[in-house]
Each structure stands twice: as structure tokens, then as C-alpha cells.
Write an enzyme that holds these catalytic residues in place. Structure first.
Site, PDB file in Angstrom:
ATOM      1  CD  GLU A   1      50.374  44.639  44.075  1.00  0.00           C
ATOM      2  OE1 GLU A   1      50.643  45.777  44.530  1.00  0.00           O
ATOM      3  OE2 GLU A   1      50.049  44.450  42.897  1.00  0.00           O
TER       4      GLU A   1
ATOM      5  CG  HIS B   1      52.092  47.769  41.890  1.00  0.00           C
ATOM      6  ND1 HIS B   1      50.888  47.629  42.551  1.00  0.00           N
ATOM      7  CD2 HIS B   1      51.878  48.763  40.972  1.00  0.00           C
ATOM      8  CE1 HIS B   1      50.005  48.490  42.073  1.00  0.00           C
ATOM      9  NE2 HIS B   1      50.586  49.184  41.108  1.00  0.00           N
ATOM     10  CB  ALA B   2      58.265  47.939  39.344  1.00  0.00           C
TER      11      ALA B   2
ATOM     12  NE  ARG C   1      44.835  49.882  41.134  1.00  0.00           N
ATOM     13  CZ  ARG C   1      45.739  50.744  40.675  1.00  0.00           C
ATOM     14  NH1 ARG C   1      46.695  50.322  39.873  1.00  0.00           N
ATOM     15  NH2 ARG C   1      45.687  52.019  41.032  1.00  0.00           N
TER      16      ARG C   1
END
Length: 342
Positions: A269, A297-298, A240
């Protein structure tokens, strides 16, 4: 007919996985909302289950409207966007999908570490700038032999354990910090346990983060944590974003205390392009070139993981609505405290 409400989920390429997980006889009500007010109160009140993405928060005022809800499911591992205490106060269990992307995220963490130690993206970027002049081994500033490094894992849950096993497969001694795993886990897995983050950071050459976001972990990697690191530590975060303070990472990279950082997640993000860390990276300044890799965030992403996360979330709702069977509950203790025996 029972209804599963998806308040903030857009189906990518159809709802086949969700439909398969829910089975027959359950209706799927889908919205693309970012605020409670975008969905009529009667829709909230009628929902038998709620499956949540990351675009909307289930706050106490949302929970107040869930008159018919039997379960709230976070379509993912973390559930910090759900007021689990408010849900427990109304007898609503909250569940997550803890196992949909375990291998994908662990693979990404390992890939980010190896990217730095073997110079993959640094060489590629240098050659893209000038394929003739930069045809030289000197353009990877963090490159080093992976074997012989000590690796650290913060958060030894499913993903953290998968990452630890990958690190061990590369013949690295692995240290970890997680105050919530049972005694003896280190013996079973052949790891070294630490009783504080500072102790861990002082003992390793690379650290990968796999912790939940909560009050204990928010800002965990701050200036003091960076100071506790061995000089030249490689930092990877696929957990996170708010666990890491970007200002501290910027300062650590600039001083050399952090050799490189691979960040799949950020506190905001998309990030603020003008934040000093992001701005320096975007300008490809000399001091940061080859030392920061950002992903959108992949880490979880693959066709298989997308199917799993959606299928398993819908299946969890179906099991609760049709059989009363609860799995992956994250607020069980709070439910018991509120007088609901689960």
C-alpha cells in the site's frame, strides 16, 4: 513525568484525543519516523510507553532499546508490525485497540457487498462515461438479488461478528470459519460453522474476510482457495492485504470464478500500478469493468473512529503507567512463557 513515545504518528488536526486519553501529567513525544535510526537511542530508552501506527516496525533491535518501557500499544487491531515475542522476552506487554472501528469496518464490508449486488458504482461509472447511451440496466455485470445468497465470514472476532449480524439482518444464511472461537458460538449467533476455509468457500456465494494477519492467514486466499469457491463468488477483504494473493484474484476474476472483489486492503500500500490486476483496473478493461472496487485502506475511517483509536490507545497507556492496569494484551501467553506473570 512519564513519556509516551509516538514514533510514527502525525497528529491530524491536533492531539486533542491523545491528550484527553493520556490525561494530565504524561508527556507526549511525537515523531514521523519510518526507521528506528530516525529517532535517537536516548529517546527510545527513555520512553515509558510506545504507541505505534503503521509507518514503522517494532523489531527486536528496537525492543532492545526500550529500557524503560512498560507497554507497547498498536494503534489499531492488527499488530503484525510488532515483534511480540521479543517484547515478551523483556517483560513488555503489547496491547492493541480492538474496538475502535468495529462498526465502521463491518459497515464497509456490507457496503462493498451491496455495491456489487445492486450495481451502485457500476451504474455510476457507466453513466459518467455516457449519461445518455449508458442509461440502461445492463451496465452492472454482477447485479443479483441479495436475498437468497449464502454469505461467509472468515474470522469471527469483533468485526467478523458485527459483519455476520449485518448479513443476518439482510436475511442471508451466514457461514463462518474461525478455528479460535469457542464451541457453541455458532449456536449463540445462529450461524453455520466450517472446519476449513475450503469447506466454507464451497458453501457460500459471497465471503468477507476479517482475520488477523499471521503465518496461518498470509496468502490464505490463493489459487487453491479461489478454485474451491463457488463459481461467481463475491470476495470482500477489509482485514489485511497479504491475506489475499493478487495474482489469484486477477486470475479468478478473469475466469469468472470470482464474480467481483471489493478490496480495502492490498499486500502493498499503495499498490504497484503495473501489477496485472491493478493495471487492468486502471485501464478499465472490459473484462474487469464493474467487478473490482478498491479503497485506500479506509474501511475503519470516520471522525469518530479516529478519535476512538487515539483516545483509547492513550488511555491504555495511562492506565498502565499510573495504575498498573493492563488491558487488551495480545502477548500474555508469551510473557508467561518468558517468566513474567501477567
Amino acid at each position: 513525568m512519564p513519556t509516551i513515545l509516538y514514533p510514527d504518528t502525525r497528529f491530524l488536526g491536533g492531539a486533542e484525543a491523545d491528550r484527553a486519553g493520556a490525561g494530565d501529567g504524561i508527556e507526549l513525544a511525537t515523531y514521523d519516523a519510518t526507521r528506528r535510526e530516525q529517532i535517537a537511542d536516548e529517546v527510545w530508552r527513555a520512553a515509558d510507553a510506545v504507541i505505534l501506527g503503521i509507518g514503522l516496525n517494532i523489531t527486536a533491535d528496537v525492543v532492545e532499546r526500550l529500557d524503560n518501557c512498560k507497554i507497547i500499544i498498536r494503534m489499531g487491531v492488527g499488530y503484525d508490525n510488532i515483534d511480540v515475542r521479543a517484547a515478551a522476552g523483556r517483560g513488555i506487554p503489547v496491547a492493541n485497540v480492538p474496538d475502535y472501528g468495529t462498526t465502521d469496518i463491518a459497515d464497509t464490508a456490507m457496503a462493498l457487498l451491496l455495491n456489487f449486488t445492486r450495481g451502485v458504482s457500476a451504474y455510476d461509472n457507466a453513466l459518467r462515461r455516457d449519461v445518455v447511451a449508458n442509461w440502461h440496466v445492463s451496465h452492472a455485470p454482477v447485479i443479483r438479488r441479495t436475498k437468497g445468497m449464502a454469505a461467509g465470514v472468515i474470522g469471527l472476532g469483533r468485526i467478523g461478528t458485527a459483519s455476520a449480524l449485518r448479513l443476518k439482518a439482510f436475511d442471508l444464511p451466514v457461514h463462518f470459519y474461525d478455528p479460535y472461537v469457542s464451541n457453541g458460538t455458532e449456536l449463540a449467533l445462529g450461524l453455520t460453522r466450517h472446519q476449513s476455509v475450503a469447506s466454507l468457500l464451497s458453501a457460500v456465494d459471497a465471503v468477507t474476510i476479517h482475520a488477523f494477519l499471521n503465518d496461518e492467514t498470509r496468502g490464505l486466499i490463493d489459487g487453491a482457495a479461489v478454485a474451491a469457491m463457488r463459481k461467481g463468488t463475491i470476495l470482500v477483504n477489509t482485514a489485511r492485504g497479504p491475506i489475499c494473493d493478487l495474482d489469484a484474484i486477477h486470475d479468478g476474476l478473469k475466469s469468472g470464478q470470482i464474480a467481483a472483489a471489493g478490496l480495502d486492503v492490498l499486500p502493498n500500500e499503495p499498490p504497484d500500478p503495473e501489477h496485472k490486476l491493478i493495471a487492468a483496473w486502471r485501464r478499465d478493461e472490459d473484462w474487469i469493468r464493474g467487478r473490482l472496487v478498491l479503497l485506500p485502506h479506509a474501511a475503519y475511517y470516520s471522525a469518530q473512529s479516529l478519535w476512538d483509536i487515539r483516545y483509547k490507545a492513550a488511555e491504555t497507556a495511562r492506565l498502565m503507567l499510573t495504575e498498573g492496569r493492563l488491558r487488551n494484551c495480545v502477548n500474555g501467553e508469551l510473557l508467561r512463557e518468558a517468566g513474567f506473570g501477567r
